[in-house]
Design a protein around this motif. Structure first.
Motif, mmCIF file in Angstrom:
data_model
loop_
_atom_site.group_PDB
_atom_site.id
_atom_site.type_symbol
_atom_site.label_atom_id
_atom_site.label_comp_id
_atom_site.label_asym_id
_atom_site.label_seq_id
_atom_site.Cartn_x
_atom_site.Cartn_y
_atom_site.Cartn_z
ATOM 1 N N ARG A 20 0.834 -1.209 0.000
ATOM 2 C CA ARG A 20 0.000 0.000 0.000
ATOM 3 C C ARG A 20 0.866 1.255 0.000
ATOM 4 O O ARG A 20 0.511 2.264 -0.617
ATOM 5 N N MET A 21 2.003 1.193 0.702
ATOM 6 C CA MET A 21 2.889 2.360 0.746
ATOM 7 C C MET A 21 3.616 2.552 -0.581
ATOM 8 O O MET A 21 3.748 3.670 -1.079
ATOM 9 N N VAL A 22 4.075 1.458 -1.172
ATOM 10 C CA VAL A 22 4.831 1.564 -2.426
ATOM 11 C C VAL A 22 3.932 2.003 -3.569
ATOM 12 O O VAL A 22 4.291 2.871 -4.373
ATOM 13 N N ALA A 23 2.736 1.411 -3.650
ATOM 14 C CA ALA A 23 1.826 1.753 -4.744
ATOM 15 C C ALA A 23 1.134 3.083 -4.505
ATOM 16 O O ALA A 23 0.534 3.644 -5.430
ATOM 17 N N GLY A 24 1.171 3.591 -3.284
ATOM 18 C CA GLY A 24 0.558 4.876 -3.004
ATOM 19 C C GLY A 24 -0.940 4.839 -2.996
ATOM 20 O O GLY A 24 -1.595 5.830 -3.340
ATOM 21 N N THR A 25 -1.541 3.713 -2.626
ATOM 22 C CA THR A 25 -3.001 3.616 -2.567
ATOM 23 C C THR A 25 -3.405 2.583 -1.528
ATOM 24 O O THR A 25 -2.785 1.511 -1.438
ATOM 25 N N PRO A 26 -4.407 2.863 -0.724
ATOM 26 C CA PRO A 26 -4.861 1.872 0.259
ATOM 27 C C PRO A 26 -5.529 0.677 -0.380
ATOM 28 O O PRO A 26 -5.823 -0.315 0.283
ATOM 29 N N ALA A 27 -5.819 0.754 -1.690
ATOM 30 C CA ALA A 27 -6.475 -0.364 -2.372
ATOM 31 C C ALA A 27 -5.493 -1.427 -2.819
ATOM 32 O O ALA A 27 -5.903 -2.457 -3.353
ATOM 33 N N ALA A 28 -4.182 -1.207 -2.654
ATOM 34 C CA ALA A 28 -3.198 -2.229 -3.007
ATOM 35 C C ALA A 28 -3.348 -3.414 -2.060
ATOM 36 O O ALA A 28 -3.547 -3.249 -0.858
ATOM 37 N N THR A 29 -3.254 -4.623 -2.600
ATOM 38 C CA THR A 29 -3.457 -5.834 -1.795
ATOM 39 C C THR A 29 -2.406 -6.875 -2.146
ATOM 40 O O THR A 29 -1.747 -6.802 -3.181
ATOM 41 N N VAL A 30 -2.281 -7.875 -1.268
ATOM 42 C CA VAL A 30 -1.486 -9.071 -1.525
ATOM 43 C C VAL A 30 -2.400 -10.259 -1.333
ATOM 44 O O VAL A 30 -3.000 -10.430 -0.267
ATOM 45 N N ARG A 31 -2.552 -11.053 -2.362
ATOM 46 C CA ARG A 31 -3.498 -12.172 -2.307
ATOM 47 C C ARG A 31 -2.997 -13.297 -3.193
ATOM 48 O O ARG A 31 -2.001 -13.156 -3.904
ATOM 49 N N SER A 32 -3.699 -14.440 -3.130
ATOM 50 C CA SER A 32 -3.298 -15.614 -3.904
ATOM 51 C C SER A 32 -3.937 -15.649 -5.277
ATOM 52 O O SER A 32 -3.634 -16.543 -6.065
ATOM 53 N N VAL A 33 -4.815 -14.695 -5.568
ATOM 54 C CA VAL A 33 -5.489 -14.629 -6.872
ATOM 55 C C VAL A 33 -4.875 -13.501 -7.678
ATOM 56 O O VAL A 33 -4.609 -12.413 -7.155
ATOM 57 N N GLY A 34 -4.646 -13.743 -8.953
ATOM 58 C CA GLY A 34 -4.001 -12.763 -9.812
ATOM 59 C C GLY A 34 -4.843 -11.529 -10.040
ATOM 60 O O GLY A 34 -6.012 -11.459 -9.633
ATOM 61 N N PRO A 35 -4.269 -10.519 -10.703
ATOM 62 C CA PRO A 35 -4.989 -9.255 -10.917
ATOM 63 C C PRO A 35 -6.151 -9.415 -11.876
ATOM 64 O O PRO A 35 -6.126 -10.251 -12.778
ATOM 65 N N GLY A 36 -7.202 -8.603 -11.657
ATOM 66 C CA GLY A 36 -8.335 -8.579 -12.562
ATOM 67 C C GLY A 36 -8.077 -7.643 -13.728
ATOM 68 O O GLY A 36 -6.980 -7.096 -13.900
ATOM 69 N N ASP A 86 -9.149 -4.663 -14.217
ATOM 70 C CA ASP A 86 -8.947 -3.275 -13.815
ATOM 71 C C ASP A 86 -7.810 -3.122 -12.820
ATOM 72 O O ASP A 86 -7.782 -2.170 -12.041
ATOM 73 N N GLU A 87 -6.889 -4.088 -12.790
ATOM 74 C CA GLU A 87 -5.799 -4.044 -11.826
ATOM 75 C C GLU A 87 -4.469 -4.331 -12.519
ATOM 76 O O GLU A 87 -4.421 -4.968 -13.569
ATOM 77 N N ILE A 88 -3.406 -3.854 -11.917
ATOM 78 C CA ILE A 88 -2.068 -4.278 -12.272
ATOM 79 C C ILE A 88 -1.602 -5.212 -11.171
ATOM 80 O O ILE A 88 -2.044 -5.113 -10.021
ATOM 81 N N GLY A 89 -0.721 -6.129 -11.494
ATOM 82 C CA GLY A 89 -0.286 -7.077 -10.477
ATOM 83 C C GLY A 89 1.035 -7.720 -10.843
ATOM 84 O O GLY A 89 1.349 -7.903 -12.021
ATOM 85 N N VAL A 90 1.787 -8.092 -9.815
ATOM 86 C CA VAL A 90 3.087 -8.733 -9.988
ATOM 87 C C VAL A 90 3.111 -9.983 -9.113
ATOM 88 O O VAL A 90 2.774 -9.910 -7.927
ATOM 89 N N PRO A 91 3.474 -11.133 -9.672
ATOM 90 C CA PRO A 91 3.527 -12.346 -8.849
ATOM 91 C C PRO A 91 4.745 -12.356 -7.930
ATOM 92 O O PRO A 91 5.811 -11.836 -8.277
ATOM 93 N N TYR A 107 0.160 -12.480 -5.240
ATOM 94 C CA TYR A 107 0.123 -11.402 -6.225
ATOM 95 C C TYR A 107 -0.044 -10.065 -5.507
ATOM 96 O O TYR A 107 -0.972 -9.897 -4.707
ATOM 97 N N VAL A 108 0.881 -9.148 -5.786
ATOM 98 C CA VAL A 108 0.757 -7.779 -5.291
ATOM 99 C C VAL A 108 -0.012 -7.004 -6.348
ATOM 100 O O VAL A 108 0.442 -6.872 -7.482
ATOM 101 N N THR A 109 -1.198 -6.515 -6.004
ATOM 102 C CA THR A 109 -2.066 -5.867 -6.984
ATOM 103 C C THR A 109 -2.394 -4.443 -6.544
ATOM 104 O O THR A 109 -2.367 -4.112 -5.359
ATOM 105 N N ALA A 110 -2.704 -3.621 -7.531
ATOM 106 C CA ALA A 110 -3.123 -2.240 -7.299
ATOM 107 C C ALA A 110 -4.093 -1.861 -8.405
ATOM 108 O O ALA A 110 -4.106 -2.488 -9.472
ATOM 109 N N PRO A 111 -4.932 -0.842 -8.186
ATOM 110 C CA PRO A 111 -5.907 -0.463 -9.217
ATOM 111 C C PRO A 111 -5.217 -0.009 -10.502
ATOM 112 O O PRO A 111 -4.208 0.688 -10.475
ATOM 113 N N ARG A 112 -5.755 -0.415 -11.616
ATOM 114 C CA ARG A 112 -5.248 0.020 -12.909
ATOM 115 C C ARG A 112 -5.835 1.369 -13.304
ATOM 116 O O ARG A 112 -5.250 2.112 -14.094
ATOM 117 N N ASN A 113 -7.031 1.687 -12.777
ATOM 118 C CA ASN A 113 -7.746 2.880 -13.246
ATOM 119 C C ASN A 113 -7.263 4.141 -12.530
ATOM 120 O O ASN A 113 -8.025 4.902 -11.997
#
Length: 789
Positions: free
Chosen positions: A282-298, A300-305, A315-321
């Motif tokens: 959340r700190m690196v992506a600059g958004t509280p919507a950043a998450t770490v989960r076992s499911v890949g990005p959707g 509308d998201e960017i994500g890195v395994p 998967y570290v994901t953050a909003p794409r929009n």
């Protein structure tokens, strides 16, 4: 100014009410401005209104592309420097004309941005409210004019009024947005404002507002072409804003990555490491919507395994929009964070490996039963807390025919096959599932979030089907799977027992398949265990032999009889009716008691071989079913040789019937050759239902085969079945094999088989299986005329 572009799925009620009030205020402003404009509209007003839209809309579009993030910890509050456009419109047109034109510029601009609809509507609403705030301040400070909302005289008082209006717009914008973010995210308003970026944003807003006022002065005092000179301060301001934002973003991400590296490498457990990774994402992506989960990005998201070890991928994901420039930087920052995370997971994994050898299988490197049970207990607890027990699935796997690999090629070859299977399972089930070797040739799979059990089992079955070359031979492996879903009250032992019960049902149903546990399976398994216990305690004379004649299709003369075993089961409260072989032979093979049962049947047939030809008045062949388990018994060939001699002394030949699976088992080739050398004739039973192969028939010492009843049943009604049977007959004739058609029940079937050239038949059309005494009487009857359809 905007709020975060990602809104939680379940927003607090206070956030919904607050944003709704802001939107309602904006709607009232638009309605009032439209009504006031309509009342005073004339040709000049319409002309001004059109110019306001023509100039204002593209400028608003341009200015919103250069936002400035106020809070450096997350993207909760941003400033968009379109207040300069508002000041210019107020210097160009009357109050209501400028207000309505401003609203029609701001609303479509914000509604078409790549953000959530909640953010779009809120940003459009607060943008509309800029106009009444600015008008109120300029009115109080006496900067109004009859034909313009702001009199363009260029005096100090007027300049002060413009500065005050811009400041008021900025403060209202900042406070309203900060409150919205704080209510939505559950943070404090002060935390959203306490940042050095607030002062920078305010100063930039004043500079942009001054440019807007300068535009009004140019339009009023100078030639319209002189307005082009305004591009210079506007471009300088925008570039400076972008530079400040880029510098702050770089500083924020750099600081966040350093903090993440320090924090992640101080964690000692995977669970703590995953939580720390989520916090710093959340700190690196600059958004509280950043998450770490076992499911890949959707979509509308960017994500890195992040490879977390033991087959887990997070998967570290953050909003794409969000802003396009931010998105590219976010992706690079998340990639850097993922690298740090993977290194931390590797370190933790190495430590766990050092201290967890007792929880690893030494052959495959997979978790062993102890570690699997620990993980299963942990996932069971999580599933109960999240109310998703039905998504937790356990698979119990057993390789079919693995013992033959060990016996033939040695344990090193068996270990190689186990490693290959373990690798295939692990590669197939990445992403949250756990694969373990429980012991021997048994594996287990834990899928904590499985929504497609059938798909999971199919993938595992495919992974179990492997081919490996060992000492010049191709060994094919497959497996049987038992599946169990977690239920309320289940513990680790219960789940494993249920999956194991289902696995045995899969083996009993023919292997190379999967079965899901049902409560009745446990009852059936208990009943089967009782059958096995009764088989183990049954005396030899509890197994009786019935005989079914095999006739010549051309003459209807009996030429052979097949010995079929029956079990006189004693439950202790009386003797039950005779039990057919289909109800107990499979369990006898599973328990090993089939060897004793087979010996008893073989002795009985050898003894009866003395009386059967006497009552028939001619030599008859005797056919006995043999289990693959018997073939592996070291004394079986010796016992068969004794039975062959005893039958030959009475003028009969002994046939041993076995299924097609025996043909493809390389371990039985020598045994089959030894059995043929004793004088026994070998017959393939149920031909066509297993691994029928011309090559095997040519290189195995079989003298006959029986066409399975499933083909014979339909030859009178289905052309396909008829063609298959005819092909089998021709193949047998070409190889010089004797052919018996099983399951003949209708005269029409017999006639068709006779036309095909099939020599022998067996079935209820001629006689049902009967005890020896009834067989004697049956053989003494006159030979019936051939049956015709």
């Amino acid at each position: 100014m905007t709020v975060s572009s990602t809104v939680p799925d379940r927003r607090p009620l206070a956030s919904v009410v607050y944003d709704g009030l802001v939107t309602l205020a904006a709607a009232c402003t638009v309605v009032v401005a439209a009504v006031a404009f309509a009342r005073t509209a004339d040709a000049a007003a319409l002309h001004q209104f059109g110019w306001c839209l023509l100039v204002g809309f593209p400028l608003v579009q341009l200015m919103t592309r250069f936002p400035f993030q106020v809070n450096t910890r997350h993207a909760g509050v941003e400033v968009q420097f379109d207040v300069g456009v508002l000041v210019f419109l107020l210097c160009f047109a009357p109050a209501w004309t400028a207000t309505l034109a401003w609203a029609l510029c701001v609303i479509p601009t914000n509604l078409t941005q790549r953000k959530s609809w909640v953010s779009r509507v809120f940003n459009a609403s607060i943008g509309v409210l800029f106009a009444p705030v600015a008008l109120g301040v300029t009115h109080l400070l006496g900067a109004w004019s009859g034909t313009r909302a702001i009199a363009v005289a260029g005096g100090p008082a007027e300049l002060l009024a413009v500065a005050a209006a811009v400041t008021a717009v900025f403060l209202v914008d900042l406070l309203v947005s900060a409150v919205s973010v704080a209510v939505q995210q559950g943070t404090r308003v002060r935390a959203e404002l306490a940042d050095g970026g607030t002062w920078l944003a305010g100063a930039a807003a004043l500079a942009v507002g001054a440019v807007g006022y300068l535009g009004g002065l140019v339009e009023e005092k100078l030639s319209p072409w002189a307005a082009g000179l305004l591009a210079v301060p506007m471009v300088v301001t925008l570039i400076a804003t972008r530079a400040m934002r880029t510098t702050r973003d770089v500083a924020r991400r750099t600081e966040a990555l350093f903090e993440a590296a320090t924090a992640l490498h101080t964690q000692g457990r995977r669970a703590d490491l995953a939580r720390a990774l989520a916090k710093h994402a959340r700190m690196v992506a600059g958004t509280p919507a950043a998450t770490v989960r076992s499911v890949g990005p959707g979509e509308d998201e960017i994500g890195v395994p992040v490879v977390a070890g033991d087959g887990h991928v997070l998967y570290v994901t953050a909003p794409r929009n969000r802003d396009a420039a931010l998105r590219a930087a976010d992706e690079k920052a998340l990639e850097a964070l993922a690298s740090v995370g993977e290194a931390a997971f590797f370190r933790v994994g190495a430590n766990e490996e050092m201290h967890g050898l007792a929880r690893r299988d030494v052959v495959t490197g997979l978790p062993n039963r102890l570690q699997f049970s620990e993980r299963l207990a942990l996932e069971l607890e999580r599933a109960r807390e999240d109310d998703r027990l039905d998504e937790l699935v356990v698979l119990y796997l057993d390789l079919d025919g693995f013992k033959g690999v060990n016996d033939r090629f040695g344990h090193e070859a068996g270990d190689e096959l186990l490693r290959l299977v373990g690798t295939r399972l692990r590669d197939t089930l990445r992403g949250g599932s756990t694969v373990a070797r429980l012991g021997g040739d048994e594996f287990a799979v834990l899928a904590p979030r499985c929504l497609d059990v059938e798909g999971l089992c199919r993938r595992v079955l495919a992974a179990l089907r492997v081919e490996v070359r060992m000492r010049g031979h191709v060994v094919r492996a497959q497996g049987s799977i038992g599946c169990a879903r977690a239920r309320p009250g289940d513990d680790v032992g219960t789940l494993l027992r249920n999956a194991d019960t289902a696995m045995y049902r899969a083996k009993a149903a023919g292997k190379n398949r999967w079965v899901e546990f049902r409560p009745e399976l446990l009852e059936e398994e208990i009943a089967r265990l009782q059958v096995i216990e009764d088989l183990q305690q049954a005396p030899a004379d509890a197994f009786v032999v019935h005989y079914q004649p095999i006739v010549d299709l051309a003459t209807s003369e009996v030429v052979a009889v097949e010995a079929l075993v029956r079990w006189r089961r004693d439950r202790g409260d009386g003797v039950e009716p005779l039990v057919g072989p289909e109800e107990f032979i499979g369990l006898a093979e599973r328990s090993g008691t089939v060897v004793g049962i087979g010996d008893a049947v073989l002795r009985t047939v050898a003894r009866d071989a003395v009386s059967i030809p006497v009552h028939a008045g001619r030599r008859l062949d005797l056919m006995v079913n043999v289990s693959p388990v018997q073939l592996r018994h070291p004394d079986f060939t010796t016992r068969v040789a004794a039975a062959v001699r005893q039958a030959a002394a009475a003028g009969s030949r002994l046939h041993l019937e076995m299924t097609e699976n025996v043909m493809i088992d390389d371990d039985t080739v020598e045994v089959l050759r030894e059995l043929a050398e004793t004088g026994a004739l070998l017959t393939i039973d149920d031909f066509g239902t297993g691994f029928s192969s011309l090559g095997y028939l040519r290189h195995r010492p079989f003298s006959s085969f029986k066409i399975d009843r499933s083909f014979v049943r339909d030859i009178a009604t289905e052309p396909t079945a008829r063609a298959l049977v005819e092909g089998m007959v021709k193949m047998g004739q070409a190889l010089g094999l004797s052919i018996v058609a099983e399951g003949v029940e209708e005269p029409e079937q017999a006639a068709i088989l006779r036309e095909m050239g099939c020599p022998l038949a067996q079935g209820h059309l001629y006689c049902r299986p009967m005890p020896l005494e009834q067989l004697h009487a049956f053989l003494q009857r006159p030979v019936a005329r051939p049956l015709i359809a």
